[in-house]
Design an enzyme around this catalytic site. Structure first.
Site, PDB file in Angstrom:
ATOM      1  N   TYR A 226      -1.503  -0.636  10.250  1.00  0.00           N
ATOM      2  CA  TYR A 226      -1.614  -0.848   8.795  1.00  0.00           C
ATOM      3  C   TYR A 226      -0.328  -0.397   8.102  1.00  0.00           C
ATOM      4  O   TYR A 226       0.253  -1.139   7.303  1.00  0.00           O
ATOM      5  CB  TYR A 226      -2.823  -0.074   8.263  1.00  0.00           C
ATOM      6  CG  TYR A 226      -3.138  -0.360   6.814  1.00  0.00           C
ATOM      7  CD1 TYR A 226      -3.764  -1.547   6.447  1.00  0.00           C
ATOM      8  CD2 TYR A 226      -2.817   0.544   5.813  1.00  0.00           C
ATOM      9  CE1 TYR A 226      -4.066  -1.831   5.121  1.00  0.00           C
ATOM     10  CE2 TYR A 226      -3.105   0.279   4.481  1.00  0.00           C
ATOM     11  CZ  TYR A 226      -3.730  -0.907   4.137  1.00  0.00           C
ATOM     12  OH  TYR A 226      -4.013  -1.177   2.815  1.00  0.00           O
TER      13      TYR A 226
ATOM     14  N   SER B  19       0.871  -1.192   0.000  1.00  0.00           N
ATOM     15  CA  SER B  19       0.000   0.000   0.000  1.00  0.00           C
ATOM     16  C   SER B  19       0.896   1.227   0.000  1.00  0.00           C
ATOM     17  O   SER B  19       2.052   1.168   0.431  1.00  0.00           O
ATOM     18  CB  SER B  19      -0.850   0.007   1.270  1.00  0.00           C
ATOM     19  OG  SER B  19      -1.496   1.249   1.436  1.00  0.00           O
TER      20      SER B  19
END
Ligand SMILES: NC(=O)c1ccc[n+]([C@@H]2O[C@H](COP(=O)([O-])OP(=O)(O)OC[C@H]3O[C@@H](n4cnc5c(N)ncnc54)[C@H](O)[C@@H]3O)[C@@H](O)[C@H]2O)c1
Length: 262
Positions: free
Chosen positions: A156, A143
């Site tokens: 995350y 990501s």
């Protein structure tokens, strides 16, 4: 579109019931690949859509955070399909949105156990098969959160940074066996569940970086993106297909950024 780049190939797709997993499986299937989906959720719809293209598709319920389940599932896939040529290692969750000093500890452990340890489990079990075959291609879904430390997303961001590192090590370890390993890093993708959730939770996180009004937050987030719009899920599969194909035959250990921001 180049057709049949993947005919007679088999691709394992984790997060195979999710938005990016399904869109990418459909793309690889449209170029001829048989598909083994892995997810915790029901995969009936995805299997039906993929099978309609004319390839084989089987779904396997499996928690990637549990190595025993992953090993059993990979054995079952090998039995059902014989080879595993490609892996799209894509299952993941966003986790909580909170500043580091209030970040829920249990959530941190859960995000790492799925996004990083789960990805390692699948990478380990599938690459063992590929090493035996002396061929394979792997794409991990990282990501943009793993490129720049995203505010309020400690777990995350950390999980995706680590996954980029894991990609680089795996690329080096597996190159002698003719296996390439790359990552993709989508940025803000929408509209959809991940985008809505992110906007809502950033608005609620009470940080100095985002407004408390979600419509303002959405504009702030788009303002961080070079193209001044969020990306569409449909802009991901082509990049994965490129990395899976011989068009990228000398590309390994890379992290391809899709969009920007975060
Ligand atoms: N959508 C975005 O904006 C975006 C941006 C950057 C990166 N990503 C990454 O892309 C990947 C796919 O996300 P998505 O947008 O398709 O989200 P999604 O929620 O639609 O799909 C994720 C899938 O992973 C599955 N999953 C979660 N935990 C699992 C586990 N323990 N075992 C097996 N399956 C599990 C879920 O059931 C779900 O179907 C994730 O790794 C995510 O972090 C998404």
């Amino acid at each position: 579109m180049v057709e049949n780049r993947f005919s007679k190939k088999v691709c394992v797709v984790t997060g195979g019931a999710g938005e990016i997993g399904v869109a990418t499986a459909l793309r690889l299937a449209s170029e001829g690949s048989d598909i083994a989906l892995i997810d915790l959720k029901d995969m009936k719809d995805a299997i039906q859509r993929i099978t309609m293209i004319g390839v084989r598709c089987i779904g396997y319920n499996c928690n990637v955070a549990d190595y025993g389940e992953v090993e059993e599932t990979v054995k079952a896939i090998q039995k059902d399909f014989t080879t595993i040529d490609m892996l799209f290692n894509n299952a993941g969750i966003q986790g909580a949105f909170s500043q580091i000093h209030t970040y829920p500890v249990k959530d941190f452990h859960q995000v790492i156990s799925i996004n990083l340890i789960g990805a390692f489990h699948v990478l380990r079990a599938v690459s063992a098969v590929m090493v035996g075959q002396k061929s394979g291609v792997i794409v991990n879904t990282a990501s943009m959160a793993g490129v720049g430390g995203p505010v309020n997303m400690a777990a995350y961001g950390a999980s995706k940074f680590a996954l980029v590192g894991l990609t680089q090590t795996a690329a080096k370890d597996l190159a002698p066996y003719n296996i390439r390993v790359n990552a993709i890093s989508p940025g803000y993708m929408g509209p959809g569940f991940m985008w809505d959730r992110q906007v809502d939770l950033q608005a609620a996180a009470n940080s100095q970086y985002y407004d408390k009004d979600r419509s303002v937050v959405a504009k702030q987030m788009v303002g961080e993106i070079p193209m001044r719009r969020y990306g569409s899920i449909d802009e991901i599969p082509g990049t994965v297909a490129y990395l899976m194909s011989e068009d990228s035959s000398f590309t390994t250990g890379e992290n391809i950024k899709i969009s920007g921001g975060i």
